[in-house]
Design a protein around this motif. Structure first.
Motif, PDB file in Angstrom:
ATOM      1  N   LYS A  44      10.996 -55.917  28.458  1.00  0.00           N
ATOM      2  CA  LYS A  44      12.306 -55.724  28.215  1.00  0.00           C
ATOM      3  C   LYS A  44      12.653 -55.826  26.506  1.00  0.00           C
ATOM      4  O   LYS A  44      12.026 -56.365  25.914  1.00  0.00           O
ATOM      5  CB  LYS A  44      13.114 -57.054  28.820  1.00  0.00           C
ATOM      6  CG  LYS A  44      14.646 -56.703  28.312  1.00  0.00           C
ATOM      7  CD  LYS A  44      15.332 -55.599  29.086  1.00  0.00           C
ATOM      8  CE  LYS A  44      16.623 -55.297  28.745  1.00  0.00           C
ATOM      9  NZ  LYS A  44      17.167 -53.835  28.929  1.00  0.00           N
ATOM     10  N   ILE A  70      23.123 -51.540  30.971  1.00  0.00           N
ATOM     11  CA  ILE A  70      22.799 -53.001  30.522  1.00  0.00           C
ATOM     12  C   ILE A  70      23.361 -53.543  29.190  1.00  0.00           C
ATOM     13  O   ILE A  70      23.829 -54.677  29.014  1.00  0.00           O
ATOM     14  CB  ILE A  70      21.403 -53.278  30.880  1.00  0.00           C
ATOM     15  CG1 ILE A  70      20.661 -52.952  32.153  1.00  0.00           C
ATOM     16  CG2 ILE A  70      20.881 -54.723  30.486  1.00  0.00           C
ATOM     17  CD1 ILE A  70      21.639 -53.564  33.267  1.00  0.00           C
ATOM     18  N   GLY A  71      23.262 -52.698  28.152  1.00  0.00           N
ATOM     19  CA  GLY A  71      23.516 -52.935  26.631  1.00  0.00           C
ATOM     20  C   GLY A  71      22.617 -53.783  26.371  1.00  0.00           C
ATOM     21  O   GLY A  71      22.819 -54.725  25.210  1.00  0.00           O
ATOM     22  N   LEU A  72      21.134 -53.782  26.453  1.00  0.00           N
ATOM     23  CA  LEU A  72      20.027 -54.255  25.911  1.00  0.00           C
ATOM     24  C   LEU A  72      20.065 -55.844  25.928  1.00  0.00           C
ATOM     25  O   LEU A  72      19.669 -56.678  25.005  1.00  0.00           O
ATOM     26  CB  LEU A  72      19.954 -53.911  24.301  1.00  0.00           C
ATOM     27  CG  LEU A  72      19.718 -52.418  24.039  1.00  0.00           C
ATOM     28  CD1 LEU A  72      19.890 -52.010  22.617  1.00  0.00           C
ATOM     29  CD2 LEU A  72      18.286 -51.782  24.593  1.00  0.00           C
ATOM     30  N   ASN A 126      12.544 -48.621  20.597  1.00  0.00           N
ATOM     31  CA  ASN A 126      13.610 -48.161  21.471  1.00  0.00           C
ATOM     32  C   ASN A 126      14.387 -47.707  20.383  1.00  0.00           C
ATOM     33  O   ASN A 126      15.404 -48.483  19.972  1.00  0.00           O
ATOM     34  CB  ASN A 126      14.183 -49.257  22.424  1.00  0.00           C
ATOM     35  CG  ASN A 126      15.307 -48.613  23.008  1.00  0.00           C
ATOM     36  OD1 ASN A 126      15.799 -47.508  23.126  1.00  0.00           O
ATOM     37  ND2 ASN A 126      15.855 -49.462  24.383  1.00  0.00           N
ATOM     38  N   CYS A 129      18.494 -45.919  23.301  1.00  0.00           N
ATOM     39  CA  CYS A 129      19.228 -46.672  24.536  1.00  0.00           C
ATOM     40  C   CYS A 129      20.823 -46.016  24.432  1.00  0.00           C
ATOM     41  O   CYS A 129      21.363 -46.102  23.462  1.00  0.00           O
ATOM     42  CB  CYS A 129      19.437 -47.902  24.217  1.00  0.00           C
ATOM     43  SG  CYS A 129      20.718 -48.660  25.321  1.00  0.00           S
ATOM     44  N   PRO A 130      21.161 -45.190  25.504  1.00  0.00           N
ATOM     45  CA  PRO A 130      22.765 -44.871  25.434  1.00  0.00           C
ATOM     46  C   PRO A 130      23.790 -45.647  25.772  1.00  0.00           C
ATOM     47  O   PRO A 130      24.958 -45.248  25.930  1.00  0.00           O
ATOM     48  CB  PRO A 130      22.381 -43.716  26.712  1.00  0.00           C
ATOM     49  CG  PRO A 130      21.664 -44.317  27.570  1.00  0.00           C
ATOM     50  CD  PRO A 130      20.641 -45.374  26.735  1.00  0.00           C
ATOM     51  N   ASN A 131      23.459 -47.081  25.714  1.00  0.00           N
ATOM     52  CA  ASN A 131      24.365 -47.787  26.039  1.00  0.00           C
ATOM     53  C   ASN A 131      24.912 -48.947  25.013  1.00  0.00           C
ATOM     54  O   ASN A 131      25.630 -50.012  25.301  1.00  0.00           O
ATOM     55  CB  ASN A 131      23.912 -48.837  27.156  1.00  0.00           C
ATOM     56  CG  ASN A 131      23.364 -47.963  28.310  1.00  0.00           C
ATOM     57  OD1 ASN A 131      24.209 -46.952  28.764  1.00  0.00           O
ATOM     58  ND2 ASN A 131      22.493 -48.187  29.032  1.00  0.00           N
ATOM     59  N   ASN A 191      13.721 -41.649  27.574  1.00  0.00           N
ATOM     60  CA  ASN A 191      14.619 -42.688  27.962  1.00  0.00           C
ATOM     61  C   ASN A 191      15.408 -42.101  28.950  1.00  0.00           C
ATOM     62  O   ASN A 191      15.349 -40.921  29.050  1.00  0.00           O
ATOM     63  CB  ASN A 191      15.180 -43.338  26.738  1.00  0.00           C
ATOM     64  CG  ASN A 191      15.569 -44.866  27.319  1.00  0.00           C
ATOM     65  OD1 ASN A 191      16.119 -45.018  28.162  1.00  0.00           O
ATOM     66  ND2 ASN A 191      15.577 -45.588  26.314  1.00  0.00           N
TER      67      ASN A 191
HETATM   68  C1  SIN Z   1      20.001 -50.903  28.476  1.00  0.00           C
HETATM   69  O1  SIN Z   1      19.663 -52.147  28.054  1.00  0.00           O
HETATM   70  O2  SIN Z   1      21.085 -50.640  28.431  1.00  0.00           O
HETATM   71  C2  SIN Z   1      19.007 -49.850  28.770  1.00  0.00           C
HETATM   72  C3  SIN Z   1      17.891 -49.856  28.072  1.00  0.00           C
HETATM   73  C4  SIN Z   1      17.875 -48.337  27.352  1.00  0.00           C
HETATM   74  O3  SIN Z   1      18.348 -47.290  27.904  1.00  0.00           O
HETATM   75  O4  SIN Z   1      16.962 -48.235  26.406  1.00  0.00           O
END
Ligand code: SIN
Length: 313
Positions: A44, A70-72, A126, A129-131, A191
């Motif tokens: 993760k 999720i927002g990492l 990473n 991440c779109p979030n 991704n």
């Molecule tokens: C997330 O944690 O929002 C997802 C991870 C990602 O899209 O890189």
């Protein structure tokens, strides 16, 4: 039958990896999943400080896909090193630490901490991440920033450095080329794709952040096209990811040109998917007279004159 794959100075058991965010830190899967049959685990995403992530709801199912925001969320790099890595490194597989950050400096600091750890074999960065508001897509859609991040990180590690790219750009090949020029060992493609789902009764978005990242079988054709574009633009290995559920899916990615693949959303249905796929790919190669999976890579027979992607390269 040779299944292993060498990236920089690291030999992976096979070419099948599990994607970041779909396998936790390797300690959430049932004991009956024999992790040593995987090429490696992408952890993760890890940031310097722990992150709670986005408010709920942050996952919803869509047709043939999953939308997440999720927002990492993660335990932070220090807790990963003290609480998770000791168990993770007991498995006979490679551990690739996925790093997310909201500044170039944070990427560097997290990588430096992890680089000193014996059980961390490499890095996946990473930038896609779109979030999240900071980091994530705001970095991954800016080729100057991707260039800078890759350059800074390359100077700080001799372990494999993989950059995870977003499909939410016009030409992913431009980003892959920048990574290659700055010394990345591979790129992960792709991704998640920005997506949205609506509750028609409440007239509200199904996830709290309105939009999220789409994964699962719905994105496989997009991922294949992005892998095709990327492998024809760079010489470094491309790690294919996006909607792989069966060994046949993985074979498609290898034929298009992926050197390794990652299994993502399918792990939520069955965490042994990667192992089943590793066996299926091996059998397919043997039945077709190939003595290693590498013989399958980039064997696509195509009339290149009809691909729009070719005109971008
Ligand atoms: C997330 O944690 O929002 C997802 C991870 C990602 O899209 O890189």
């Amino acid at each position: 039958m040779i299944e292993s794959f060498k990236l920089r100075n690291v030999e992976f058991n096979n070419r099948i990896l599990v994607a970041s965010g779909t396998f936790g830190y390797g300690d959430e899967v049932p004991d009956l999943v024999d992790i040593s049959q995987l090429g490696g685990i992408m952890t993760k995403s890890l940031s310097m400080k722990p992150r709670d992530g986005n408010p709920n709801p942050r996952i919803t199912e869509t047709a043939s896909g999953m939308l997440n925001s999720i927002g990492l969320a993660n335990i932070g790099v220090h807790k990963f090193i003290s609480d998770k890595l000791p168990t993770l490194k007991k498995h006979d597989t490679k551990v690739i630490a996925n790093i997310a950050a909201s500044s170039v400096e944070e990427y560097c600091s997290v990588l430096e901490l992890l680089d000193a750890q014996e059980g961390v074999h490499g890095f996946e960065i990473n930038v896609s991440c779109p979030n999240v508001k900071e980091g994530g897509l705001s970095f991954g859609t800016d080729v100057t920033l991707v260039t800078r991040i890759t350059k800074e990180l390359r100077q700080r590690t001799n372990k494999p450095l993989i950059i995870k790219l977003t499909p939410n750009v016009t030409h992913i090949s431009e980003f892959a080329r920048a990574c290659e020029a700055e010394g990345a060992d591979a790129v992960s493609v792709i991704n998640t794709v920005i997506g949205m789902a609506v509750n028609i009764h409440k007239r509200t978005p199904k996830i709290a952040t309105t939009t999220g990242g789409l994964s699962g079988p719905a994105v496989k054709p997009i991922a294949l096209a992005k892998v095709y574009e990327t492998v024809n633009a760079v010489k470094i290995p491309v790690i294919g990811i996006g909607g792989i559920v069966t060994w046949e899916d993985a074979v498609e990615f290898f034929i298009v040109g992926a050197s390794m693949v990652q299994i993502g959303t399918a792990n939520f249905i069955n965490p042994s998917t990667g192992i089943t796929i590793a066996h299926g790919v091996k059998e397919f190669c043997e039945k077709n007279g190939m003595d290693n999976v590498g013989s399958l890579v980039k064997t696509l027979q195509t009339n290149r004159t009809i691909s729009i992607v070719d005109s971008w390269l």
